[in-house]
Each structure stands twice: as C-alpha cells, then as structure tokens.
Design a protein around this motif. Structure first.
Motif, PDB file in Angstrom:
ATOM      1  N   ARG A  28       0.795  -1.225   0.000  1.00  0.00           N
ATOM      2  CA  ARG A  28       0.000   0.000   0.000  1.00  0.00           C
ATOM      3  C   ARG A  28       0.831   1.282   0.000  1.00  0.00           C
ATOM      4  NH1 ARG A  28      -5.579  -0.786   2.160  1.00  0.00           N
ATOM      5  NH2 ARG A  28      -5.994  -3.007   2.000  1.00  0.00           N
ATOM      6  N   ILE A  35      -7.226  -2.688  -4.989  1.00  0.00           N
ATOM      7  CA  ILE A  35      -7.648  -3.541  -3.891  1.00  0.00           C
ATOM      8  C   ILE A  35      -8.715  -4.524  -4.355  1.00  0.00           C
ATOM      9  CG2 ILE A  35      -8.665  -3.621  -1.580  1.00  0.00           C
ATOM     10  CD1 ILE A  35      -5.931  -2.358  -1.633  1.00  0.00           C
ATOM     11  N   ARG A  53     -15.012   0.199   4.684  1.00  0.00           N
ATOM     12  CA  ARG A  53     -13.803  -0.259   3.989  1.00  0.00           C
ATOM     13  C   ARG A  53     -12.603   0.560   4.435  1.00  0.00           C
ATOM     14  NH1 ARG A  53     -19.097  -0.016   1.836  1.00  0.00           N
ATOM     15  NH2 ARG A  53     -19.425  -1.766   0.424  1.00  0.00           N
ATOM     16  N   ASP A  54     -11.418   0.065   4.137  1.00  0.00           N
ATOM     17  CA  ASP A  54     -10.208   0.814   4.481  1.00  0.00           C
ATOM     18  C   ASP A  54      -9.567   1.402   3.234  1.00  0.00           C
ATOM     19  OD1 ASP A  54      -9.261  -1.479   3.283  1.00  0.00           O
ATOM     20  OD2 ASP A  54      -7.630  -1.787   4.712  1.00  0.00           O
ATOM     21  N   HIS A  55     -10.345   1.564   2.148  1.00  0.00           N
ATOM     22  CA  HIS A  55      -9.816   2.099   0.897  1.00  0.00           C
ATOM     23  C   HIS A  55     -10.928   2.853   0.173  1.00  0.00           C
ATOM     24  CE1 HIS A  55     -11.341  -2.031   0.229  1.00  0.00           C
ATOM     25  NE2 HIS A  55     -11.813  -1.554  -0.903  1.00  0.00           N
ATOM     26  N   PRO A  87     -12.702   5.884   2.599  1.00  0.00           N
ATOM     27  CA  PRO A  87     -12.202   4.940   3.611  1.00  0.00           C
ATOM     28  C   PRO A  87     -12.802   5.211   4.985  1.00  0.00           C
ATOM     29  CG  PRO A  87     -10.390   5.799   2.285  1.00  0.00           C
ATOM     30  CD  PRO A  87     -11.603   6.614   1.934  1.00  0.00           C
ATOM     31  N   GLY A 107     -12.019  -0.611  -6.240  1.00  0.00           N
ATOM     32  CA  GLY A 107     -11.462  -0.208  -4.956  1.00  0.00           C
ATOM     33  C   GLY A 107      -9.956  -0.034  -5.057  1.00  0.00           C
ATOM     34  N   CYS A 109      -6.234   2.223  -3.250  1.00  0.00           N
ATOM     35  CA  CYS A 109      -5.632   3.099  -2.254  1.00  0.00           C
ATOM     36  C   CYS A 109      -4.227   3.450  -2.720  1.00  0.00           C
ATOM     37  CB  CYS A 109      -5.608   2.433  -0.876  1.00  0.00           C
ATOM     38  SG  CYS A 109      -4.499   1.021  -0.750  1.00  0.00           S
ATOM     39  N   ALA A 113      -3.934   8.357  -4.107  1.00  0.00           N
ATOM     40  CA  ALA A 113      -5.352   8.044  -4.306  1.00  0.00           C
ATOM     41  C   ALA A 113      -6.246   9.233  -3.957  1.00  0.00           C
ATOM     42  CB  ALA A 113      -5.744   6.823  -3.483  1.00  0.00           C
ATOM     43  N   ASN A 228      -7.742  -3.490   9.496  1.00  0.00           N
ATOM     44  CA  ASN A 228      -8.607  -2.735   8.594  1.00  0.00           C
ATOM     45  C   ASN A 228      -8.917  -1.341   9.128  1.00  0.00           C
ATOM     46  OD1 ASN A 228      -8.724  -4.811   6.764  1.00  0.00           O
ATOM     47  ND2 ASN A 228     -10.684  -5.604   7.467  1.00  0.00           N
TER      48      ASN A 228
END
Length: 309
Positions: A28, A35, A53-55, A87, A107, A109, A113, A228
C-alpha cells in the motif's frame, strides 16, 4: 525489486450474476494500487449489507435505480451515476423498489489516491457524479478482466492495471474539464440508527458491531478488524470491552449463536450446515459451544421450539 508472484490472500468469484476479485495485504505504500474490482449483473435478490472499507471504492451504475445512504444524507442512484465510498465511512446502498442494479466497482488506495479523487471533484459533501463517456464501462470491463489475468503476476498487475485505472481517471477528468459531468444532490437524512452507528456512544465500537453483524458468517479475526481500522489490537479490545462489557470474541460468538437459534427454528437445515452458515467451521465445536451457552444441544433446541419430538 518486484516479486513476480503476489504473496497475498485473494477472494474471487465468477458466476452468472457476479464477477469480482479482492486482493488482501497488497503493498500500500505506493502511488496507487488496486484492492478490488468487479461486476454485478441485474439480480432480483441482491443484498448489500451496511459496511465499512479501508480504501476508496467507486461504483459505476450501468442500469437500474437505487439509493445510497450515508450517515447524514441519502442519494438517489441512476444509470451513469458514479458514487464514491471514502475509507472508514459506513455506507449502505440498495436497489429501489422493483429495480435491479447493474454496476461495476473499483477499490483502490495509495499515497496519490486521495489526490486523484479530489481532482475529479469528489468531496465529503459531493459523493456522486453523473458521467456520459461511453468508454468508461468498456474500460471498467477491461480492468476486471486484467485483474483476473494478472492476479499472480505482481509486476504486470501493477504496471498494466494501474495504467488502466489512470486512463479511467484521465477520461473522467477530461469530462469534468468539459463540464460533461455533474454532481447529484443529496437529501439530508439522519441514517445513524439505520447504519448501526447509534447502538453505542463510541463510533469505533459501533463500527465493529456493524462489521460483525454483517460479516459474522465469514472468517473474522480481531487482528483483521484492527488492521482494517489501522488501530492497535490491544487498544481496540480494551475499548470494546469497556463499552459493551464483553470482548470482541464473546460478542462475535454470541451473535453467531443468536443467528443459529433463528436458523434452527425457521429452517430444516442440518446442524452442520447451520454451523457453517453462521461462521463456525467445526460443527462439533459449534454444538459444544451451543450447549455450554444455552444448556441444551442444537437438536434439543430445535425440538423444543418447533414442537418436534
């Protein structure tokens, strides 16, 4: 140096209604990395649970009508709409009554991004744009195909797929400069309880409970949740127990058992299938835990509550 094989967990599906691929633990600390990506055909029984989500996650609507819910607003969805999920933002989207949604999603990151998203005009108060460029669905289809083709080739994946994603952003940026995209207005609405954020005072705890309630059937670990959310596992565990009086593991087990109770009385599924359906991969362990918690076996519980002998 590049590793020619991606050392990561990959989830993927190819079916008549859905095609997707999701890469986990990818590198990342780069400008841009994929992703997940996929395509959803119109399907009458699609269910999208509230999630986080983390992205960054973009959805491109091909056909159908729907609704996109955030904590304080709701958007209407129509063909050629592109909506953004930031995110760590709890969201929920679904088809409108009598509709079926068809869409692509992407998706990503990386250190650039947020710059790309900002350049396209998205902001926390502008989540949806409407586009007209016919090249976009074709390009999205190519990204999905390439993700499957190069899923085990890290260098090709990074070079080729990133070039396709950047081309997508280039087309969208060109549309924006020519005033060919517009931002859809939202309707102010308090969706806090609807999204599960009102259950606990602490937002982080509410997010964890929501993740469990929507993903209990999957293989969930505290480490994954902490990763996450980019939080320390010990801190997360202590915070959760302070707010709920239970550990994350206890909450997860109790929620799974509650779902199992419902399936035992509302279906004729075998015990082992119920075990798998609620996230227990070992039916024997499920039965032991069920009995130690409720005092009777799953079969006895079913008989007691359905009148069977």
């Amino acid at each position: 140096m590049f590793n020619n094989v991606i050392n990561t967990k990959i989830d993927q599906r190819k079916s008549s209604m859905e095609r997707y691929i999701h890469f986990y633990n990818v590198k990342r600390d780069v400008d841009l990395t994929l992703i997940q990506t996929g395509y959803q055909k119109p399907y009458p029984y699609i269910h999208i649970a509230p999630s986080i989500r983390d992205h960054f996650l973009l959805h491109f609507i091909c056909s159908g009508q729907g609704h996109y819910h955030l904590q304080h607003s709701t958007y209407s969805l129509s063909p050629n709409d592109c909506f953004l999920i930031y995110p760590h933002e709890i969201t929920f989207y679904k088809p409108a009554d009598g509709n079926q949604l068809e869409y692509y999603w992407l998706g990503f990151c990386g250190s650039r991004a947020a710059d790309f998203i900002s350049a396209l005009g998205f902001t926390p108060s502008k989540h949806i744009i409407n586009y007209n460029a016919p090249e976009i669905p074709v390009l999205l289809s190519n990204i999905v195909d390439a993700a499957f083709q190069y899923q085990e080739d890290a260098l090709s994946k990074e070079l080729y797929i990133n070039s396709l994603i950047q081309k997508l952003f280039f087309i969208m940026l060109g549309e924006k400069k020519l005033n060919r995209i517009s931002f859809s207005p939202s309707t102010p609405k308090d969706n806090t309880d609807f999204l599960g954020q009102g259950q606990y005072k602490n937002k982080i705890v509410s997010i964890i409970t929501l993740l469990i309630q929507t993903s209990y059937h999957q293989d969930i670990h505290i480490e994954t949740i902490a990763d996450n959310m980019h939080l320390n596992r010990s801190y997360l565990s202590a915070l959760f127990k302070q707010e709920t009086g239970r550990s994350i593991k206890q909450y997860l087990q109790n929620y799974r058992l509650t779902r199992a109770e419902s399936l035992l009385t509302s279906t004729n599924l075998p015990i082992y299938e119920i075990s798998y359906s609620v996230g227990f991969q070992d039916p024997m362990y499920f039965s032991r835990l069920f009995k130690s918690t409720l005092g009777i076996t799953p079969s006895q519980y079913r008989n007691k509550h359905t009148g069977h002998s």
